[in-house]
Each structure stands twice: as C-alpha cells, then as structure tokens.
Design an enzyme around this catalytic site. Structure first.
Site, PDB file in Angstrom:
ATOM      1  N   HIS A   1      -2.161  -5.364   1.549  1.00  0.00           N
ATOM      2  CA  HIS A   1      -3.436  -6.043   1.311  1.00  0.00           C
ATOM      3  C   HIS A   1      -3.149  -7.481   0.917  1.00  0.00           C
ATOM      4  O   HIS A   1      -2.193  -7.747   0.184  1.00  0.00           O
ATOM      5  CB  HIS A   1      -4.208  -5.392   0.156  1.00  0.00           C
ATOM      6  CG  HIS A   1      -5.284  -6.288  -0.403  1.00  0.00           C
ATOM      7  ND1 HIS A   1      -6.522  -6.394   0.181  1.00  0.00           N
ATOM      8  CD2 HIS A   1      -5.272  -7.169  -1.439  1.00  0.00           C
ATOM      9  CE1 HIS A   1      -7.235  -7.295  -0.493  1.00  0.00           C
ATOM     10  NE2 HIS A   1      -6.492  -7.783  -1.476  1.00  0.00           N
TER      11      HIS A   1
ATOM     12  N   GLU B   1      -9.419 -10.589  -7.752  1.00  0.00           N
ATOM     13  CA  GLU B   1      -8.470  -9.478  -7.600  1.00  0.00           C
ATOM     14  C   GLU B   1      -7.309  -9.583  -8.593  1.00  0.00           C
ATOM     15  O   GLU B   1      -6.842  -8.561  -9.120  1.00  0.00           O
ATOM     16  CB  GLU B   1      -7.950  -9.454  -6.160  1.00  0.00           C
ATOM     17  CG  GLU B   1      -9.057  -9.074  -5.177  1.00  0.00           C
ATOM     18  CD  GLU B   1      -8.686  -9.255  -3.710  1.00  0.00           C
ATOM     19  OE1 GLU B   1      -9.546  -8.978  -2.854  1.00  0.00           O
ATOM     20  OE2 GLU B   1      -7.535  -9.663  -3.416  1.00  0.00           O
TER      21      GLU B   1
ATOM     22  N   ASN C   1      -2.427   0.291   6.687  1.00  0.00           N
ATOM     23  CA  ASN C   1      -1.879  -0.918   7.308  1.00  0.00           C
ATOM     24  C   ASN C   1      -0.921  -1.701   6.411  1.00  0.00           C
ATOM     25  O   ASN C   1      -0.768  -2.906   6.544  1.00  0.00           O
ATOM     26  CB  ASN C   1      -3.025  -1.798   7.838  1.00  0.00           C
ATOM     27  CG  ASN C   1      -3.977  -2.230   6.737  1.00  0.00           C
ATOM     28  OD1 ASN C   1      -3.808  -1.856   5.581  1.00  0.00           O
ATOM     29  ND2 ASN C   1      -4.969  -3.026   7.086  1.00  0.00           N
TER      30      ASN C   1
ATOM     31  N   LYS D   1       0.823  -1.212   0.000  1.00  0.00           N
ATOM     32  CA  LYS D   1       0.000   0.000   0.000  1.00  0.00           C
ATOM     33  C   LYS D   1       0.861   1.269   0.000  1.00  0.00           C
ATOM     34  O   LYS D   1       2.072   1.207   0.271  1.00  0.00           O
ATOM     35  CB  LYS D   1      -0.942  -0.037   1.210  1.00  0.00           C
ATOM     36  CG  LYS D   1      -1.986  -1.182   1.121  1.00  0.00           C
ATOM     37  CD  LYS D   1      -3.007  -1.112   2.257  1.00  0.00           C
ATOM     38  CE  LYS D   1      -4.048  -2.215   2.134  1.00  0.00           C
ATOM     39  NZ  LYS D   1      -5.114  -2.090   3.166  1.00  0.00           N
TER      40      LYS D   1
ATOM     41  N   TYR E   1     -12.405  -2.056  -3.908  1.00  0.00           N
ATOM     42  CA  TYR E   1     -12.962  -2.163  -2.553  1.00  0.00           C
ATOM     43  C   TYR E   1     -14.490  -2.032  -2.542  1.00  0.00           C
ATOM     44  O   TYR E   1     -15.068  -1.665  -1.513  1.00  0.00           O
ATOM     45  CB  TYR E   1     -12.341  -1.107  -1.648  1.00  0.00           C
ATOM     46  CG  TYR E   1     -10.942  -1.445  -1.172  1.00  0.00           C
ATOM     47  CD1 TYR E   1     -10.711  -2.574  -0.374  1.00  0.00           C
ATOM     48  CD2 TYR E   1      -9.850  -0.643  -1.475  1.00  0.00           C
ATOM     49  CE1 TYR E   1      -9.437  -2.898   0.086  1.00  0.00           C
ATOM     50  CE2 TYR E   1      -8.569  -0.954  -1.014  1.00  0.00           C
ATOM     51  CZ  TYR E   1      -8.380  -2.078  -0.237  1.00  0.00           C
ATOM     52  OH  TYR E   1      -7.124  -2.388   0.229  1.00  0.00           O
TER      53      TYR E   1
HETATM   54  P1  ATP Z   1      -7.123  -6.214   3.086  1.00  0.00           P
HETATM   55  O1  ATP Z   1      -8.425  -6.421   2.339  1.00  0.00           O
HETATM   56  O2  ATP Z   1      -6.517  -4.832   2.889  1.00  0.00           O
HETATM   57  O3  ATP Z   1      -6.134  -7.307   2.918  1.00  0.00           O
HETATM   58  P2  ATP Z   1      -8.459  -7.191   5.358  1.00  0.00           P
HETATM   59  O4  ATP Z   1      -9.091  -8.199   4.460  1.00  0.00           O
HETATM   60  O5  ATP Z   1      -7.751  -7.675   6.569  1.00  0.00           O
HETATM   61  O6  ATP Z   1      -7.441  -6.276   4.615  1.00  0.00           O
HETATM   62  P3  ATP Z   1     -10.890  -5.644   5.101  1.00  0.00           P
HETATM   63  O7  ATP Z   1     -11.944  -5.849   6.115  1.00  0.00           O
HETATM   64  O8  ATP Z   1     -11.042  -6.270   3.756  1.00  0.00           O
HETATM   65  O9  ATP Z   1      -9.512  -6.084   5.776  1.00  0.00           O
HETATM   66  O10 ATP Z   1     -10.662  -4.092   4.945  1.00  0.00           O
HETATM   67  C1  ATP Z   1      -9.959  -3.574   3.830  1.00  0.00           C
HETATM   68  C2  ATP Z   1      -9.070  -2.459   4.284  1.00  0.00           C
HETATM   69  O11 ATP Z   1      -9.871  -1.378   4.746  1.00  0.00           O
HETATM   70  C3  ATP Z   1      -8.155  -2.791   5.474  1.00  0.00           C
HETATM   71  O12 ATP Z   1      -6.964  -3.427   5.107  1.00  0.00           O
HETATM   72  C4  ATP Z   1      -7.896  -1.404   6.033  1.00  0.00           C
HETATM   73  O13 ATP Z   1      -6.933  -0.710   5.237  1.00  0.00           O
HETATM   74  C5  ATP Z   1      -9.237  -0.720   5.838  1.00  0.00           C
HETATM   75  N1  ATP Z   1     -10.104  -0.879   7.018  1.00  0.00           N
HETATM   76  C6  ATP Z   1     -10.848  -1.963   7.337  1.00  0.00           C
HETATM   77  N2  ATP Z   1     -11.541  -1.788   8.466  1.00  0.00           N
HETATM   78  C7  ATP Z   1     -11.235  -0.534   8.890  1.00  0.00           C
HETATM   79  C8  ATP Z   1     -11.634   0.254  10.004  1.00  0.00           C
HETATM   80  N3  ATP Z   1     -12.493  -0.210  10.918  1.00  0.00           N
HETATM   81  N4  ATP Z   1     -11.111   1.497  10.119  1.00  0.00           N
HETATM   82  C9  ATP Z   1     -10.256   1.981   9.198  1.00  0.00           C
HETATM   83  N5  ATP Z   1      -9.848   1.290   8.108  1.00  0.00           N
HETATM   84  C10 ATP Z   1     -10.321   0.057   7.949  1.00  0.00           C
HETATM   85 MG    MG Z   2     -10.082  -7.707   2.696  1.00  0.00          MG
END
Ligand code: ATP
Ligand code: MG
Length: 137
Positions: free
Chosen positions: A115, A126, A112, A9, A49
């Site tokens: 991804h 994806e 974070n 990211k 997303y």
């Molecule tokens: P990713 O899809 O990025 O691998 P993930 O599957 O663990 O991560 P998701 O629930 O798909 O998490 O959320 C996608 C992304 O959205 C997260 O990686 C983070 O960057 C952001 N995100 C998710 N939940 C939150 C939240 N509660 N507050 C802020 N940002 C969030």
């Molecule tokens: Mg995810």
C-alpha cells in the site's frame, strides 16, 4: 522533502520479501524514518480503508489485511508520494509495469503486496493512524 506511508501487506510478509521491498525503497533514495510490524484488527483495517466501505471488494480487502502480520512504515524523500506509487506500480497487478513491486510480488488485485498513500493529505492521515510523533525518527 515529503513523507508517505507504506504497508507491506500480508501476502508479501508471508513470502519473506520484507527485506527485498525495504531494499527497493532505500535503493530508490527513500529514508525509512519509522517502521513496525503488527497484525491488524478488523476494526483497524476497516478504519484504515473507510473510504472504500461501500465498494464490493471491501469485505475481502479487510479479511485479507487481517489475515497475517503487516509492516507499516513512514518513508521520506523528494516527491515521496508519487515516487513511491511509481515504485509500487498499478493497483491491479495485471497492469503493473515490469520491475515494479506489484509486478514482482502481487498475487491478485486485492493481494497486491504493498500500500502507498495517494496524496500528501492521505499520507498525513495514514501516518497519524499508525504512528505517534515520538515513533518517527
Ligand atoms: P493502496 O491504497 O493499497 O495503496 P491504491 O491506492 O492503488 O492502493 P485503492 O483504490 O485505494 O488502490 O484500493 C485499496 C486496495 O483495495 C488496493 O490496493 C487493493 O488491495 C484493493 N482493491 C482495490 N480495487 C480493487 C478491486 N477492484 N478488486 C479487488 N481489490 C481491490
Ligand atoms: Mg489507495
């Protein structure tokens, strides 16, 4: 053998840890079978997303993901989806175990660092979103 999809990211690209993250992938036994750098458009980030479009963090997530270049990759290995998620650590970096990519490189819940696909179905979708068959080695 399984494939998963990775994004380094914008915050991780900005702090010059692309190589460190790729090293962790390769040390963990993944093969990087496709990779490229790109600066996502708003439309690309919103589409990627789309499942989160009604969540309160969606606009901030899209703004962050379009704030600078990212590196998208396809990783191949045994049980790749789950092993890659284990390597990344918890989505909320406050909960990420020591030694995971998010513990080391995340700046916040949204920023974070990486991804990773959450299922083989997501991985297939994806990968197709960013790569043509001819770009995967
Ligand atoms: P990713 O899809 O990025 O691998 P993930 O599957 O663990 O991560 P998701 O629930 O798909 O998490 O959320 C996608 C992304 O959205 C997260 O990686 C983070 O960057 C952001 N995100 C998710 N939940 C939150 C939240 N509660 N507050 C802020 N940002 C969030
Ligand atoms: Mg995810």
């Amino acid at each position: 053998i399984e494939r998963t999809f990775s994004i380094v990211k914008p915050n991780a690209v900005a702090k010059n840890v692309i190589g460190a993250i790729f090293n962790r992938f390769e040390t963990a036994g993944f093969k990087i079978i496709a990779t490229k750098m790109l600066h996502l458009t708003k439309e690309q980030a919103e589409g990627f997303y789309a499942e989160h479009k009604d969540r309160p963090f969606f606009n901030g997530l899209v703004e962050f993901m379009t704030s600078g270049p990212v590196v998208v990759s396809v990783l191949e290995g045994e049980n790749a989806v789950q092993r890659h998620r284990d390597l990344m650590g918890a989505t909320n970096p406050s909960n990420a175990l020591a030694g995971t990519l998010r513990a080391d490189y995340a700046d916040s819940f949204t920023e974070n660092a990486t991804h990773g696909s959450d299922s083989t179905d997501s991985a297939a979708r994806e990968i197709t979103y960013f790569f043509g068959e001819g770009e995967i080695c």
